[in-house]
Write a protein that holds these residues in place. Structure first.
Motif, mmCIF file in Angstrom:
data_model
loop_
_atom_site.group_PDB
_atom_site.id
_atom_site.type_symbol
_atom_site.label_atom_id
_atom_site.label_comp_id
_atom_site.label_asym_id
_atom_site.label_seq_id
_atom_site.Cartn_x
_atom_site.Cartn_y
_atom_site.Cartn_z
ATOM 1 N N GLY A 1 5.560 77.520 34.370
ATOM 2 C CA GLY A 1 5.785 78.607 35.308
ATOM 3 C C GLY A 1 7.099 79.332 35.120
ATOM 4 N N VAL A 2 7.828 79.020 34.059
ATOM 5 C CA VAL A 2 9.123 79.652 33.794
ATOM 6 C C VAL A 2 8.954 80.602 32.614
ATOM 7 C CG1 VAL A 2 11.539 79.241 33.239
ATOM 8 C CG2 VAL A 2 10.293 77.587 34.623
ATOM 9 N N GLY A 3 9.527 81.801 32.727
ATOM 10 C CA GLY A 3 9.336 82.851 31.739
ATOM 11 C C GLY A 3 10.120 82.680 30.458
ATOM 12 N N GLY A 4 9.837 83.582 29.529
ATOM 13 C CA GLY A 4 10.395 83.528 28.185
ATOM 14 C C GLY A 4 11.892 83.715 28.096
ATOM 15 N N ALA A 5 12.484 84.467 29.021
ATOM 16 C CA ALA A 5 13.933 84.679 28.964
ATOM 17 C C ALA A 5 14.681 83.354 29.124
ATOM 18 C CB ALA A 5 14.372 85.660 30.043
ATOM 19 N N PHE A 6 14.222 82.523 30.056
ATOM 20 C CA PHE A 6 14.850 81.213 30.255
ATOM 21 C C PHE A 6 14.680 80.345 29.021
ATOM 22 C CE2 PHE A 6 14.388 76.739 31.427
ATOM 23 C CZ PHE A 6 15.631 76.494 31.969
ATOM 24 N N TRP A 7 13.465 80.297 28.484
ATOM 25 C CA TRP A 7 13.218 79.439 27.322
ATOM 26 C C TRP A 7 13.941 79.950 26.080
ATOM 27 C CZ3 TRP A 7 12.207 75.003 28.865
ATOM 28 C CH2 TRP A 7 11.391 74.768 29.969
ATOM 29 N N GLY A 8 14.175 81.258 26.005
ATOM 30 C CA GLY A 8 14.977 81.792 24.911
ATOM 31 C C GLY A 8 16.407 81.290 24.972
ATOM 32 N N LEU A 9 16.970 81.263 26.188
ATOM 33 C CA LEU A 9 18.328 80.724 26.353
ATOM 34 C C LEU A 9 18.383 79.241 26.035
ATOM 35 C CD1 LEU A 9 19.496 82.533 29.598
ATOM 36 C CD2 LEU A 9 20.351 82.852 27.279
ATOM 37 N N VAL A 10 17.373 78.499 26.492
ATOM 38 C CA VAL A 10 17.325 77.056 26.200
ATOM 39 C C VAL A 10 17.235 76.828 24.696
ATOM 40 C CG1 VAL A 10 15.915 74.977 26.450
ATOM 41 C CG2 VAL A 10 16.374 76.403 28.434
ATOM 42 N N ALA A 11 16.383 77.600 24.021
ATOM 43 C CA ALA A 11 16.245 77.456 22.568
ATOM 44 C C ALA A 11 17.549 77.806 21.858
ATOM 45 C CB ALA A 11 15.112 78.342 22.056
ATOM 46 N N GLY A 12 18.221 78.856 22.319
ATOM 47 C CA GLY A 12 19.492 79.244 21.710
ATOM 48 C C GLY A 12 20.574 78.197 21.905
ATOM 49 N N LEU A 13 20.663 77.635 23.106
ATOM 50 C CA LEU A 13 21.651 76.581 23.363
ATOM 51 C C LEU A 13 21.352 75.332 22.552
ATOM 52 C CD1 LEU A 13 22.076 76.978 27.216
ATOM 53 C CD2 LEU A 13 23.759 77.508 25.461
ATOM 54 N N ALA A 14 20.072 74.962 22.484
ATOM 55 C CA ALA A 14 19.694 73.785 21.694
ATOM 56 C C ALA A 14 20.001 74.008 20.213
ATOM 57 C CB ALA A 14 18.211 73.474 21.893
ATOM 58 N N ALA A 15 19.713 75.191 19.715
ATOM 59 C CA ALA A 15 20.005 75.497 18.312
ATOM 60 C C ALA A 15 21.502 75.454 18.058
ATOM 61 C CB ALA A 15 19.447 76.874 17.956
ATOM 62 N N HIS A 16 22.275 75.992 18.987
ATOM 63 C CA HIS A 16 23.736 75.969 18.827
ATOM 64 C C HIS A 16 24.256 74.534 18.765
ATOM 65 C CE1 HIS A 16 27.813 77.508 19.097
ATOM 66 N NE2 HIS A 16 28.057 76.532 19.949
ATOM 67 N N LEU A 17 23.742 73.679 19.656
ATOM 68 C CA LEU A 17 24.179 72.279 19.649
ATOM 69 C C LEU A 17 23.767 71.576 18.367
ATOM 70 C CD1 LEU A 17 23.500 71.215 23.340
ATOM 71 C CD2 LEU A 17 25.708 71.399 22.192
ATOM 72 N N LEU A 18 22.564 71.848 17.895
ATOM 73 C CA LEU A 18 22.098 71.204 16.666
ATOM 74 C C LEU A 18 22.874 71.683 15.444
ATOM 75 C CD1 LEU A 18 18.246 71.197 17.243
ATOM 76 C CD2 LEU A 18 19.745 69.211 17.119
ATOM 77 N N ILE A 19 23.151 72.965 15.382
ATOM 78 C CA ILE A 19 23.823 73.522 14.198
ATOM 79 C C ILE A 19 25.322 73.236 14.210
ATOM 80 C CG2 ILE A 19 24.432 75.677 13.034
ATOM 81 C CD1 ILE A 19 21.662 76.735 13.939
ATOM 82 N N HIS A 20 25.960 73.424 15.357
ATOM 83 C CA HIS A 20 27.423 73.326 15.416
ATOM 84 C C HIS A 20 27.929 72.022 16.026
ATOM 85 C CE1 HIS A 20 27.671 77.435 14.074
ATOM 86 N NE2 HIS A 20 26.839 77.795 15.034
ATOM 87 N N GLY A 21 27.066 71.286 16.672
ATOM 88 C CA GLY A 21 27.449 69.981 17.181
ATOM 89 C C GLY A 21 28.080 69.969 18.553
#
Length: 103
Positions: free
Chosen positions: A64-84
């Motif tokens: 029930g949560v839209g794409g804008a929220f999941w885009g931010l979650v994906a970006g934060l997760a990617a940042h943590l994975l790439i930069h630590g």
């Protein structure tokens, strides 16, 4: 449409006319392209910016949560994975706050 006339009903129709001779009537193509190009100029954050943009553009609704929220979650997760870790800027204090901290 003849059945509408027989039943004395009407149908609303929207007509859009391209008066600016744009190839696309998307309306924000230049804005989105410019923003994406600006986000991709910084080499360190290029991957996370692209992942955030693509995940948001996919507009996936999950739980029930839209794409804008999941885009931010994906970006934060990617940042943590790439930069630590997240790099936070140091907190700037005013002269009054610095004097209070010394006491």
């Amino acid at each position: 449409m003849s059945h509408l006339v027989k039943e004395n009903k009407t149908m609303d129709i929207l007509v859009q006319i391209n008066t600016s001779y744009e190839e696309s009537k998307f309306g924000a193509g230049g804005t989105i392209g410019g923003s994406l190009a600006n986000a991709l100029t910084e080499p360190k954050g290029r991957e996370t910016a692209l992942i955030t943009f693509l995940a948001t553009a996919a507009n996936v609704t999950l739980l029930g949560v839209g794409g804008a929220f999941w885009g931010l979650v994906a970006g934060l997760a990617a940042h943590l994975l790439i930069h630590g870790k997240f790099h936070r800027k140091p907190y700037r204090t005013t002269e009054v706050q610095q004097a209070e901290q010394k006491q």
